[in-house]
Scaffold this active site. Structure first.
Site, PDB file in Angstrom:
ATOM      1  CD  GLU A  90      41.704  44.871  45.103  1.00 52.48           C
ATOM      2  OE1 GLU A  90      41.098  43.808  45.425  1.00 52.48           O
ATOM      3  OE2 GLU A  90      41.227  46.096  45.055  1.00 52.48           O
ATOM      4  CD  GLU A 111      39.440  48.908  41.588  1.00 60.35           C
ATOM      5  OE1 GLU A 111      39.992  48.275  40.634  1.00 60.35           O
ATOM      6  OE2 GLU A 111      38.702  48.225  42.580  1.00 60.35           O
TER       7      GLU A 111
END
Length: 487
Positions: free
Chosen positions: A217, A320
């Site tokens: 991220e 994820e």
């Protein structure tokens, strides 16, 4: 990723009410025999942080990585058969070198500090005292247990560069969270760290990582070293591009030219689109697979990201996913959307064990306590136990249906969910050259989200010509396996 995202989280919950698959009475969906949305690579799980806490538990390894039944808390649990394990290269060590040591955020959660193998910058040699290969024993053990039970795809991923590469020596992020935290003179060192682990694992652990992912991220701005609860690091897109090039060079120099590079594990589908479009052709040419996280839930342009990946000839994973709905309804809703619009070839859950509804098994990774198997686990079992590696993903014909075809067994797998009123759902296989045998049994399995059937099997459904149907109570997720089917 488990940082608070209050605005996006509330928006996601609101969207679920309007975009979840809702059907009216007695619908028929026609399964397509001509589509090909990819060859399935598998379902998986990340090992950080739960494997650090419970990496010696063979019963948990059996539950997550085999399909056999395992006794857990006095009950028999059907193994979910995950075949992908993501191993986290840690960023933390507690040594002091030349007067420098790791800075720890005051809100850091202990179980989310993962051991770094590279302790200081004195030497890049993995056999030197700058490296310790004895750390992180539990996560490494679970990796081995997963492989022994049939997991066959492994990815090495990083949440943050090791602490001494960070500008503020804090592996939870930069102060404030919105600026790069990797020192410019350590761009290549971050690549050296990951490539060295990959090389060492192949030689000493018996594990060959199919892919390496250097970021987690990265464009998000919540990786704040002053308040962080886990490892994390902001990388702007130009820095990502540089590190991707360095990583390719370092992997190649170690004889790992076949090891894939994945990027960039952005938090949402839309951020993944933006990052990919900004990386530049040199960097994207070195990326073998696009990884994205599913935290946009029912929002975002899954279809656009798939189009980008497809046109670039890249694989695509949802690497994820997680949320706090222990009933399993949100998981199923978003899985259906992913299969329908994102078309990943693999799907990876985040925390196998966690509290607050996040875990597939309820537990506390700090207190080392374990609780009940979540109903979410059984909902995921409907997909993971039946849609297996090597199957061809087909168009299920509706937003409530997933279809996969096993060519070697001539078997069609259908998973469907019903959030509307109780009803019969009909499945039409007339587009197949051989749609099964009329009158033949179609085994089915049922999970009721929230409570009720966990993973119950039934022998009460039969082909009628090229169709079959089944009764779906509200909240039912069901899997069917049809034999003697030819495309």
């Amino acid at each position: 990723m488990k940082q608070a995202m209050n605005g996006e989280w509330l928006l996601g919950l609101a969207l679920i009410a309007t975009t979840m698959p809702t059907v009216t009475a007695d619908l028929t969906t026609t399964i397509s025999s001509t589509t090909n949305w990819g060859t399935w690579e598998g379902f998986g799980v990340s090992l950080a942080w739960w494997a650090k806490a419970f990496g010696t538990r063979t019963d948990l390894a059996d539950i997550f990585f085999s399909t056999k039944s395992t006794t857990y808390n006095g009950s028999s649990v059907p193994g979910i058969g995950l075949t992908i394990a993501r191993y986290n290269a840690g960023a933390c060590s507690w040594n002091t070198y030349n007067g420098s040591s790791m800075v720890v955020s005051p809100d850091m959660i202990t179980s989310r500090q993962m051991d770094s193998f590279w302790l200081d910058w004195a030497s890049t040699s993995p056999s030197s005292s700058s490296w310790s290969w004895s750390v992180d024993a539990n996560q490494r053990n679970m990796l081995s247990l997963a492989k022994a039970r049939g997991a066959n795809i492994f990815e090495l991923f990083s949440n943050s560069p090791t602490w001494w590469m960070c500008i503020n020596h804090n592996p939870s992020g930069s102060n404030g969270g919105s600026s790069n935290n990797l020192q410019s003179w350590n761009y290549d060192q971050h690549a050296v760290y990951l490539a060295t682990i990959a090389e060492y694992a192949a030689s000493n652990w018996g594990v060959s990582f199919q892919s390496v992912e250097a970021f987690n991220e990265p464009v998000s701005a919540w990786w704040n070293g002053e308040t962080g609860t886990q490892e994390g690091c902001h990388f702007d897109v130009s820095t990502q591009a540089t590190v991707i090039g360095d990583l390719r060079t370092e992997l190649n120099s170690r004889g790992l030219s076949s090891t894939l590079i994945a990027a960039s594990d952005e938090n949402t589908y839309d951020l993944a689109i933006s990052t990919w479009n900004s990386l530049g052709s040199t960097a994207t040419g070195k990326v073998d697979r696009i990884n994205v996280h599913g935290y946009q839930y029912t929002g975002g342009r899954r279809d656009t990201l798939y189009s980008l990946a497809s046109s670039a000839g890249k694989r695509l994973w949802n690497s994820e996913y997680g949320e706090s709905d222990a009933t399993g309804q949100e998981l199923v809703t978003n899985l259906l959307l992913d299969f329908r619009w994102l078309h990943p070839t693999a799907w990876v859950y985040w925390q196998a064990i966690d509290g607050g509804g996040w875990g597939l098994i309820d537990g506390d990774n700090d207190d080392l306590t374990l609780g009940a198997v979540s109903q979410k686990y059984y909902a995921l079992a409907q997909f993971a136990r039946h849609i297996r590696p090597g199957m061809q993903i087909l168009d299920g014909g509706s937003n409530y249906t997933v279809a996969a075809y096993d060519s070697s067994a001539q078997k069609l797998v259908i998973v469907a969910a019903n959030w509307g009123s109780a009803q019969y759902l009909n499945f039409d296989l007339s587009s197949f050259s051989s749609p099964g045998v009329s009158g033949a049994l179609v085994p089915r399995w049922n999970t009721q989200v929230g409570s009720g059937d966990q993973y119950a099997s039934y022998s009460d459904t039969y082909m009628s010509g090229s169709k079959f149907w089944s009764y779906f109570p509200t909240g039912a997720v069901q899997t069917f396996e049809v034999s003697n089917v030819s495309l």
